[in-house]
Enzyme design. Structure first.
Site, PDB file in Angstrom:
ATOM      1  N   CYS A 273     -11.598   1.643   1.897  1.00 44.28           N
ATOM      2  CA  CYS A 273     -11.757   0.690   0.780  1.00 44.28           C
ATOM      3  C   CYS A 273     -13.065  -0.073   0.934  1.00 44.28           C
ATOM      4  O   CYS A 273     -13.773  -0.327  -0.043  1.00 44.28           O
ATOM      5  CB  CYS A 273     -10.605  -0.314   0.756  1.00 44.28           C
TER       6      CYS A 273
ATOM      7  N   CYS B 179     -16.608   1.050  -0.417  1.00 42.25           N
ATOM      8  CA  CYS B 179     -17.012   0.741  -1.797  1.00 42.25           C
ATOM      9  C   CYS B 179     -16.906  -0.741  -2.143  1.00 42.25           C
ATOM     10  O   CYS B 179     -17.616  -1.224  -3.014  1.00 42.25           O
ATOM     11  CB  CYS B 179     -16.174   1.552  -2.772  1.00 42.25           C
ATOM     12  N   HIS B 180     -16.007  -1.474  -1.468  1.00 44.97           N
ATOM     13  CA  HIS B 180     -15.763  -2.860  -1.880  1.00 44.97           C
ATOM     14  C   HIS B 180     -16.253  -3.885  -0.871  1.00 44.97           C
ATOM     15  O   HIS B 180     -15.969  -5.077  -1.020  1.00 44.97           O
ATOM     16  CB  HIS B 180     -14.269  -3.066  -2.147  1.00 44.97           C
TER      17      HIS B 180
ATOM     18  N   CYS C 271      16.726 -14.260 -16.948  1.00 39.10           N
ATOM     19  CA  CYS C 271      15.811 -14.963 -16.033  1.00 39.10           C
ATOM     20  C   CYS C 271      15.603 -16.391 -16.535  1.00 39.10           C
ATOM     21  O   CYS C 271      15.601 -17.353 -15.768  1.00 39.10           O
ATOM     22  CB  CYS C 271      14.456 -14.271 -15.967  1.00 39.10           C
TER      23      CYS C 271
ATOM     24  N   CYS D 113      17.968 -19.536 -15.783  1.00 38.53           N
ATOM     25  CA  CYS D 113      17.748 -20.389 -14.618  1.00 38.53           C
ATOM     26  C   CYS D 113      16.343 -20.977 -14.613  1.00 38.53           C
ATOM     27  O   CYS D 113      16.162 -22.173 -14.461  1.00 38.53           O
ATOM     28  CB  CYS D 113      17.993 -19.604 -13.328  1.00 38.53           C
ATOM     29  N   HIS D 114      15.325 -20.122 -14.774  1.00 36.01           N
ATOM     30  CA  HIS D 114      13.960 -20.580 -14.488  1.00 36.01           C
ATOM     31  C   HIS D 114      13.257 -21.309 -15.630  1.00 36.01           C
ATOM     32  O   HIS D 114      12.239 -21.948 -15.398  1.00 36.01           O
ATOM     33  CB  HIS D 114      13.119 -19.405 -13.990  1.00 36.01           C
TER      34      HIS D 114
ATOM     35  N   ARG E 158      11.753  -9.440  -5.321  1.00 35.79           N
ATOM     36  CA  ARG E 158      12.359 -10.735  -5.687  1.00 35.79           C
ATOM     37  C   ARG E 158      13.107 -10.606  -7.019  1.00 35.79           C
ATOM     38  O   ARG E 158      14.191 -11.155  -7.182  1.00 35.79           O
ATOM     39  CB  ARG E 158      11.276 -11.807  -5.764  1.00 35.79           C
TER      40      ARG E 158
ATOM     41  N   CYS F 145      17.058 -11.441  -7.655  1.00 38.32           N
ATOM     42  CA  CYS F 145      17.597 -12.327  -8.706  1.00 38.32           C
ATOM     43  C   CYS F 145      18.569 -11.568  -9.612  1.00 38.32           C
ATOM     44  O   CYS F 145      19.621 -12.098  -9.955  1.00 38.32           O
ATOM     45  CB  CYS F 145      16.473 -12.978  -9.498  1.00 38.32           C
TER      46      CYS F 145
HETATM   47  C1  HEC Z   1      21.370 -17.668 -11.350  1.00 36.27           C
HETATM   48  C2  HEC Z   1      20.039 -18.245 -11.421  1.00 36.27           C
HETATM   49  C3  HEC Z   1      18.861 -17.291 -11.411  1.00 36.27           C
HETATM   50  C4  HEC Z   1      18.546 -16.336 -12.335  1.00 36.27           C
HETATM   51  C5  HEC Z   1      19.311 -15.977 -13.586  1.00 36.27           C
HETATM   52  C6  HEC Z   1      17.285 -15.767 -11.908  1.00 36.27           C
HETATM   53  N1  HEC Z   1      16.861 -16.359 -10.753  1.00 36.27           N
HETATM   54 FE1  HEC Z   1      15.052 -16.136  -9.899  1.00 36.27          FE
HETATM   55  N2  HEC Z   1      15.577 -17.448  -8.443  1.00 36.27           N
HETATM   56  C7  HEC Z   1      16.776 -18.098  -8.356  1.00 36.27           C
HETATM   57  C8  HEC Z   1      16.832 -18.881  -7.145  1.00 36.27           C
HETATM   58  C9  HEC Z   1      18.008 -19.737  -6.675  1.00 36.27           C
HETATM   59  C10 HEC Z   1      15.591 -18.673  -6.508  1.00 36.27           C
HETATM   60  C11 HEC Z   1      15.124 -19.274  -5.167  1.00 36.27           C
HETATM   61  C12 HEC Z   1      14.790 -20.735  -5.346  1.00 36.27           C
HETATM   62  C13 HEC Z   1      13.787 -20.926  -6.440  1.00 36.27           C
HETATM   63  O1  HEC Z   1      12.599 -20.576  -6.266  1.00 36.27           O
HETATM   64  O2  HEC Z   1      14.206 -21.350  -7.544  1.00 36.27           O
HETATM   65  C14 HEC Z   1      14.813 -17.805  -7.368  1.00 36.27           C
HETATM   66  C15 HEC Z   1      13.504 -17.431  -7.120  1.00 36.27           C
HETATM   67  C16 HEC Z   1      12.746 -16.637  -7.952  1.00 36.27           C
HETATM   68  C17 HEC Z   1      11.349 -16.323  -7.733  1.00 36.27           C
HETATM   69  C18 HEC Z   1      10.497 -16.782  -6.566  1.00 36.27           C
HETATM   70  C19 HEC Z   1       9.821 -18.104  -6.832  1.00 36.27           C
HETATM   71  C20 HEC Z   1       8.989 -18.560  -5.677  1.00 36.27           C
HETATM   72  O3  HEC Z   1       8.229 -19.535  -5.819  1.00 36.27           O
HETATM   73  O4  HEC Z   1       9.074 -17.976  -4.603  1.00 36.27           O
HETATM   74  C21 HEC Z   1      10.965 -15.503  -8.757  1.00 36.27           C
HETATM   75  C22 HEC Z   1       9.603 -14.877  -8.965  1.00 36.27           C
HETATM   76  C23 HEC Z   1      12.127 -15.312  -9.610  1.00 36.27           C
HETATM   77  N3  HEC Z   1      13.176 -16.021  -9.101  1.00 36.27           N
HETATM   78  C24 HEC Z   1      12.139 -14.521 -10.737  1.00 36.27           C
HETATM   79  C25 HEC Z   1      13.278 -14.263 -11.487  1.00 36.27           C
HETATM   80  C26 HEC Z   1      13.342 -13.287 -12.545  1.00 36.27           C
HETATM   81  C27 HEC Z   1      12.190 -12.405 -13.003  1.00 36.27           C
HETATM   82  C28 HEC Z   1      14.607 -13.314 -13.032  1.00 36.27           C
HETATM   83  C29 HEC Z   1      15.229 -12.403 -14.057  1.00 36.27           C
HETATM   84  C30 HEC Z   1      15.263 -11.010 -13.643  1.00 36.27           C
HETATM   85  C31 HEC Z   1      15.318 -14.350 -12.299  1.00 36.27           C
HETATM   86  N4  HEC Z   1      14.500 -14.873 -11.360  1.00 36.27           N
HETATM   87  C32 HEC Z   1      16.630 -14.757 -12.565  1.00 36.27           C
HETATM   88  C33 HEC Z   1      17.790 -18.084  -9.285  1.00 36.27           C
HETATM   89  C34 HEC Z   1      17.808 -17.287 -10.415  1.00 36.27           C
HETATM   90  C1  HEC Z   2     -15.377   5.619  -3.639  1.00 33.44           C
HETATM   91  C2  HEC Z   2     -15.402   4.209  -3.911  1.00 33.44           C
HETATM   92  C3  HEC Z   2     -14.075   3.464  -3.857  1.00 33.44           C
HETATM   93  C4  HEC Z   2     -13.158   3.454  -2.842  1.00 33.44           C
HETATM   94  C5  HEC Z   2     -13.148   4.241  -1.557  1.00 33.44           C
HETATM   95  C6  HEC Z   2     -12.151   2.496  -3.245  1.00 33.44           C
HETATM   96  N1  HEC Z   2     -12.469   1.952  -4.442  1.00 33.44           N
HETATM   97 FE1  HEC Z   2     -11.465   0.492  -5.408  1.00 33.44          FE
HETATM   98  N2  HEC Z   2     -12.635   0.729  -7.002  1.00 33.44           N
HETATM   99  C7  HEC Z   2     -13.742   1.537  -7.079  1.00 33.44           C
HETATM  100  C8  HEC Z   2     -14.284   1.484  -8.419  1.00 33.44           C
HETATM  101  C9  HEC Z   2     -15.508   2.230  -8.917  1.00 33.44           C
HETATM  102  C10 HEC Z   2     -13.468   0.602  -9.140  1.00 33.44           C
HETATM  103  C11 HEC Z   2     -13.568   0.247 -10.592  1.00 33.44           C
HETATM  104  C12 HEC Z   2     -14.337  -0.977 -10.735  1.00 33.44           C
HETATM  105  C13 HEC Z   2     -13.987  -1.567 -12.031  1.00 33.44           C
HETATM  106  O1  HEC Z   2     -12.925  -1.219 -12.572  1.00 33.44           O
HETATM  107  O2  HEC Z   2     -14.730  -2.431 -12.472  1.00 33.44           O
HETATM  108  C14 HEC Z   2     -12.459   0.141  -8.222  1.00 33.44           C
HETATM  109  C15 HEC Z   2     -11.483  -0.800  -8.537  1.00 33.44           C
HETATM  110  C16 HEC Z   2     -10.635  -1.403  -7.616  1.00 33.44           C
HETATM  111  C17 HEC Z   2      -9.802  -2.541  -7.872  1.00 33.44           C
HETATM  112  C18 HEC Z   2      -9.702  -3.298  -9.181  1.00 33.44           C
HETATM  113  C19 HEC Z   2     -10.643  -4.467  -9.164  1.00 33.44           C
HETATM  114  C20 HEC Z   2     -10.496  -5.364 -10.354  1.00 33.44           C
HETATM  115  O3  HEC Z   2     -11.223  -6.351 -10.420  1.00 33.44           O
HETATM  116  O4  HEC Z   2      -9.648  -5.111 -11.217  1.00 33.44           O
HETATM  117  C21 HEC Z   2      -9.140  -2.826  -6.722  1.00 33.44           C
HETATM  118  C22 HEC Z   2      -8.138  -3.953  -6.496  1.00 33.44           C
HETATM  119  C23 HEC Z   2      -9.551  -1.858  -5.752  1.00 33.44           C
HETATM  120  N3  HEC Z   2     -10.471  -1.005  -6.315  1.00 33.44           N
HETATM  121  C24 HEC Z   2      -9.073  -1.788  -4.464  1.00 33.44           C
HETATM  122  C25 HEC Z   2      -9.352  -0.740  -3.620  1.00 33.44           C
HETATM  123  C26 HEC Z   2      -8.635  -0.503  -2.384  1.00 33.44           C
HETATM  124  C27 HEC Z   2      -7.524  -1.376  -1.836  1.00 33.44           C
HETATM  125  C28 HEC Z   2      -9.179   0.624  -1.848  1.00 33.44           C
HETATM  126  C29 HEC Z   2      -8.729   1.348  -0.598  1.00 33.44           C
HETATM  127  C30 HEC Z   2      -7.350   1.795  -0.596  1.00 33.44           C
HETATM  128  C31 HEC Z   2     -10.231   1.075  -2.732  1.00 33.44           C
HETATM  129  N4  HEC Z   2     -10.286   0.236  -3.796  1.00 33.44           N
HETATM  130  C32 HEC Z   2     -11.032   2.177  -2.496  1.00 33.44           C
HETATM  131  C33 HEC Z   2     -14.262   2.271  -6.052  1.00 33.44           C
HETATM  132  C34 HEC Z   2     -13.629   2.529  -4.858  1.00 33.44           C
END
Ligand code: HEC
Ligand code: HEC
Length: 257
Positions: A71, A74-75, A173, A176-177, A214, A218
């Site tokens: 990576c 190139c980067h 989602c 709760c959130h 995550r 949930c």
């Molecule tokens: C029953 C309640 C409930 C529902 C519905 C729920 N969650 Fe959660 N979620 C939680 C609890 C509890 C946590 C851990 C504490 C917190 O960050 O609120 C959590 C944490 C998260 C986190 C991490 C936040 C952090 O800062 O780390 C994400 C992302 C998340 N939920 C996404 C979702 C998504 C997407 C959905 C729907 C698919 C969903 N949750 C539905 C209760 C819920």
């Molecule tokens: C041969 C050169 C090359 C190699 C090796 C390469 N990349 Fe890239 N990568 C690129 C090019 C070219 C782009 C496209 C740049 C653009 O989209 O503007 C790109 C795009 C990306 C992007 C998106 C950047 C953005 O701003 O959206 C990420 C993240 C990334 N590469 C990560 C990686 C990682 C992690 C690896 C190794 C596993 C890797 N690249 C290996 C050439 C390379």
């Protein structure tokens, strides 16, 4: 065990419903709800347990693949040539497919297509480590996901998924959130479910956790069926979830309970 969780959750939710839900549109990070010790752990790279995965991701970033390139070929040695502001915009529209692509999917693609390595599984330890390293390069940047223009229909589809009730508890989602963020669910204060810290280290599981893992946790909590990792649905859900946090600072790797 599952049944017990359901009963506890239902009871907790009934308590929640008793107090009116005040929806606050102003985004706040889950960080603000952490205990002082957990914040200190996140803030100090030497004690942040998520840094182990970031270090693993950094090693992957400089590892030469079958294409003879790493990576950093190139980067730049430390990813300096990646645009941190743009990394804070993921999921972005993929130029090739004209559909949203998550940051994890991007690094998975680069790993296989640019480096010539065997494909990584979505949400595997390796994919998460590489994503954590790359998103960590944008730590402190402002989440700034596109929601308008060509992204608008995808954003709306993600919002719909976020608000769709499912499962035995018939919850979404947003139940709760959005409706109860900042209020107590049993002993825990609910956050807005923001994604600005992902991938993050969960103390409860002792694991680096991706946002889609995550989401699974949930869905499981409200007894509904999750979607497969890397699926279209989860890409849309991540798009909406990340965009809800527009304006927050990226904390990767955050530490959460
Ligand atoms: C029953 C309640 C409930 C529902 C519905 C729920 N969650 Fe959660 N979620 C939680 C609890 C509890 C946590 C851990 C504490 C917190 O960050 O609120 C959590 C944490 C998260 C986190 C991490 C936040 C952090 O800062 O780390 C994400 C992302 C998340 N939920 C996404 C979702 C998504 C997407 C959905 C729907 C698919 C969903 N949750 C539905 C209760 C819920
Ligand atoms: C041969 C050169 C090359 C190699 C090796 C390469 N990349 Fe890239 N990568 C690129 C090019 C070219 C782009 C496209 C740049 C653009 O989209 O503007 C790109 C795009 C990306 C992007 C998106 C950047 C953005 O701003 O959206 C990420 C993240 C990334 N590469 C990560 C990686 C990682 C992690 C690896 C190794 C596993 C890797 N690249 C290996 C050439 C390379």
């Amino acid at each position: 065990m599952k049944l017990k969780t359901t009963i506890i959750l239902s009871a907790g939710f009934a308590t929640l419903c008793a107090g009116a839900g005040a929806f606050s549109a102003e985004p706040f990070s889950g960080y603000t709800l952490l205990r002082q010790e957990t914040r200190a752990m996140q803030d100090d790279d030497f004690s942040n347990p998520g840094m182990e995965a970031v270090a693993k991701g950094a090693a992957m970033f400089t590892a030469i693949g079958k294409s003879g390139k790493s990576c950093s070929t190139c980067h730049g040695e430390d990813g300096k040539q990646l645009d941190a502001k743009h990394l804070a915009r993921y999921p972005v529209l993929d130029a090739r497919t004209k559909r949203p692509i998550t940051l994890q999917q991007r690094v998975i693609n680069e790993w296989a297509e640019q480096n010539g390595n065997a494909p990584l599984k979505y949400e595997s330890d390796e994919a998460l480590a590489l994503e954590a390293y790359v998103r960590g390069l944008a730590r402190g940047q402002t989440v700034n996901v596109q929601t308008d223009g060509a992204m608008a229909p995808f954003y709306e589809a993600g919002k719909k998924l976020y608000e769709t009730r499912a499962g035995q508890l018939n919850m979404a989602c947003s139940s709760c959130h959005d409706d109860f963020a900042g209020q107590k669910l049993r002993a825990q204060v609910l956050s807005q479910g923001q994604t600005n810290g992902f991938p993050l280290y969960r103390l409860a599981t002792g694991k680096l956790t991706g946002s889609q893992t995550r989401f699974n946790q949930c869905y499981d909590a409200f007894r509904a069926n999750p979607y497969p990792f890397g699926s279209e649905e989860y890409t849309l859900l991540e798009l909406y979830a990340n965009a809800r946090g527009n304006g927050l600072k990226i904390e990767t790797p955050a530490v959460r309970f």
